[in-house]
Enzyme design. Structure first.
Site, PDB file in Angstrom:
ATOM      1  N   GLU A   1      -7.354  -8.120  13.366  1.00  0.00           N
ATOM      2  CA  GLU A   1      -8.001  -8.290  12.066  1.00  0.00           C
ATOM      3  C   GLU A   1      -7.739  -9.687  11.523  1.00  0.00           C
ATOM      4  O   GLU A   1      -6.587 -10.047  11.268  1.00  0.00           O
ATOM      5  CB  GLU A   1      -7.477  -7.248  11.077  1.00  0.00           C
ATOM      6  CG  GLU A   1      -7.748  -5.825  11.535  1.00  0.00           C
ATOM      7  CD  GLU A   1      -6.963  -4.799  10.746  1.00  0.00           C
ATOM      8  OE1 GLU A   1      -7.320  -3.617  10.819  1.00  0.00           O
ATOM      9  OE2 GLU A   1      -5.984  -5.186  10.080  1.00  0.00           O
TER      10      GLU A   1
ATOM     11  N   ASP B   1      -3.749  -8.451   3.013  1.00  0.00           N
ATOM     12  CA  ASP B   1      -5.103  -8.631   3.525  1.00  0.00           C
ATOM     13  C   ASP B   1      -5.800  -9.613   2.601  1.00  0.00           C
ATOM     14  O   ASP B   1      -5.818  -9.402   1.375  1.00  0.00           O
ATOM     15  CB  ASP B   1      -5.869  -7.302   3.525  1.00  0.00           C
ATOM     16  CG  ASP B   1      -5.316  -6.295   4.512  1.00  0.00           C
ATOM     17  OD1 ASP B   1      -4.699  -6.708   5.504  1.00  0.00           O
ATOM     18  OD2 ASP B   1      -5.513  -5.086   4.282  1.00  0.00           O
TER      19      ASP B   1
ATOM     20  N   HIS C   1      -5.475  -9.977   8.144  1.00  0.00           N
ATOM     21  CA  HIS C   1      -4.201  -9.243   8.040  1.00  0.00           C
ATOM     22  C   HIS C   1      -3.013 -10.127   8.417  1.00  0.00           C
ATOM     23  O   HIS C   1      -2.939 -10.640   9.531  1.00  0.00           O
ATOM     24  CB  HIS C   1      -4.279  -8.040   8.981  1.00  0.00           C
ATOM     25  CG  HIS C   1      -3.057  -7.177   9.011  1.00  0.00           C
ATOM     26  ND1 HIS C   1      -3.037  -5.908   8.494  1.00  0.00           N
ATOM     27  CD2 HIS C   1      -1.822  -7.381   9.513  1.00  0.00           C
ATOM     28  CE1 HIS C   1      -1.840  -5.373   8.674  1.00  0.00           C
ATOM     29  NE2 HIS C   1      -1.084  -6.247   9.289  1.00  0.00           N
TER      30      HIS C   1
ATOM     31  N   ARG D   1       0.847  -1.199   0.000  1.00  0.00           N
ATOM     32  CA  ARG D   1       0.000   0.000   0.000  1.00  0.00           C
ATOM     33  C   ARG D   1       0.880   1.247   0.000  1.00  0.00           C
ATOM     34  O   ARG D   1       1.667   1.455   0.930  1.00  0.00           O
ATOM     35  CB  ARG D   1      -0.892  -0.003   1.241  1.00  0.00           C
ATOM     36  CG  ARG D   1      -1.837   1.177   1.366  1.00  0.00           C
ATOM     37  CD  ARG D   1      -2.640   1.070   2.652  1.00  0.00           C
ATOM     38  NE  ARG D   1      -3.322  -0.205   2.751  1.00  0.00           N
ATOM     39  CZ  ARG D   1      -3.724  -0.749   3.902  1.00  0.00           C
ATOM     40  NH1 ARG D   1      -3.487  -0.137   5.046  1.00  0.00           N
ATOM     41  NH2 ARG D   1      -4.351  -1.915   3.890  1.00  0.00           N
TER      42      ARG D   1
ATOM     43  N   HIS E   1       1.594  -2.106   5.701  1.00  0.00           N
ATOM     44  CA  HIS E   1       1.443  -2.483   4.296  1.00  0.00           C
ATOM     45  C   HIS E   1       2.441  -1.739   3.405  1.00  0.00           C
ATOM     46  O   HIS E   1       2.840  -2.243   2.356  1.00  0.00           O
ATOM     47  CB  HIS E   1       0.035  -2.164   3.809  1.00  0.00           C
ATOM     48  CG  HIS E   1      -0.995  -3.182   4.183  1.00  0.00           C
ATOM     49  ND1 HIS E   1      -1.288  -4.273   3.398  1.00  0.00           N
ATOM     50  CD2 HIS E   1      -1.813  -3.252   5.254  1.00  0.00           C
ATOM     51  CE1 HIS E   1      -2.248  -4.972   3.965  1.00  0.00           C
ATOM     52  NE2 HIS E   1      -2.587  -4.383   5.111  1.00  0.00           N
TER      53      HIS E   1
END
Length: 238
Positions: free
Chosen positions: A217, A155, A220, A104, A148
């Site tokens: 999460e 993810d 993740h 990301r 990320h």
């Protein structure tokens, strides 16, 4: 996602001396994916399923996110190789991975922070944070730096396929991707036994491949040890 700053405490990964949690890691001068050492996962796992959420509008921001010029999964080569191995091993059980996000760009994280600060934009509340006030997202769920952006975090979810591997469907994990709330915690007691078992199937497959889950999460995972634990990237995804 994850947006939590540095994540090292949550991951409990011993990587030696690190910057304090309130210090941003240095930004790589790389201008392209090639310069950063990022590769497209489909060069190693051509058939892996993808639904790259931030390249479109089906996400908590409700719009394409800065830095996503294409719906692609980029990762540093060691992470891509490890993920491709997990995918290969799952095929024997007629299962496969489905990717929501990989590397990301830092500019995407900045977009998240701007969105979180705009309290007038409540378009995605029902789907992504129905039990929370949006003011609680900034800090607790969204921070200025994401793991990320280091290129080794993904993810994803797990799909079950038919005997011929022709049709595959995501397993019920109890929440959708990017659900802000405790029900998304991997060990949440709020989900059913079946949903918990599905999360455990995903975790077992990923841990066997060298990835560690972020407990807040279920989707993740980060390769451990990380190839570049002290550097983030901002090259666009394309």
């Amino acid at each position: 996602m994850r947006h939590a700053l540095w994540l090292l405490a949550a991951l409990a990964v011993p990587v030696g001396p690190i910057a304090r949690a309130d210090e941003a890691p240095p930004l790589s001068p790389a201008r392209t994916a090639n310069e950063a050492g990022l590769v497209d996962i489909r060069t190693l796992a051509p058939d892996i399923a993808e639904d790259i959420k931030y390249a479109g509008s089906d996400n908590f921001v409700g719009a394409p996110v800065d830095g996503y010029l294409a719906p692609a999964c980029l990762l540093l080569k060691p992470a891509a190789e490890a993920l491709a191995h997990v995918e290969h091993e799952l095929h024997a059980q007629h299962q496969r991975l489905k990717l929501y996000d990989c590397y990301r760009p830092a500019r995407a994280v900045a977009h998240f922070v701007r969105w979180a600060g705009d309290l007038s934009d409540q378009r995605t509340k029902a789907a992504h944070y129905p039990e929370l006030d949006k003011r609680a997202l900034l800090g607790d769920y969204i921070a200025p730096v994401s793991g990320h952006s280091r290129g080794a975090t993904v993810d994803l979810t797990l799909e079950q396929c038919d005997a011929r591997d022709t049709h595959c469907s995501p397993l019920d994990m109890g929440t959708d991707f990017d659900y802000f709330g405790t029900r998304a915690n991997t060990e949440s007691p709020q989900v059913t036994a079946t949903q918990h078992a599905n999360r455990e199937r995903l975790r077992a497959a990923m841990e066997a491949g060298g990835f560690r889950n972020y407990a807040m999460e279920w989707w993740h995972y980060t390769l451990t040890p990380e190839p570049t634990p002290r550097q983030i990237f901002d090259v666009p995804v394309h």
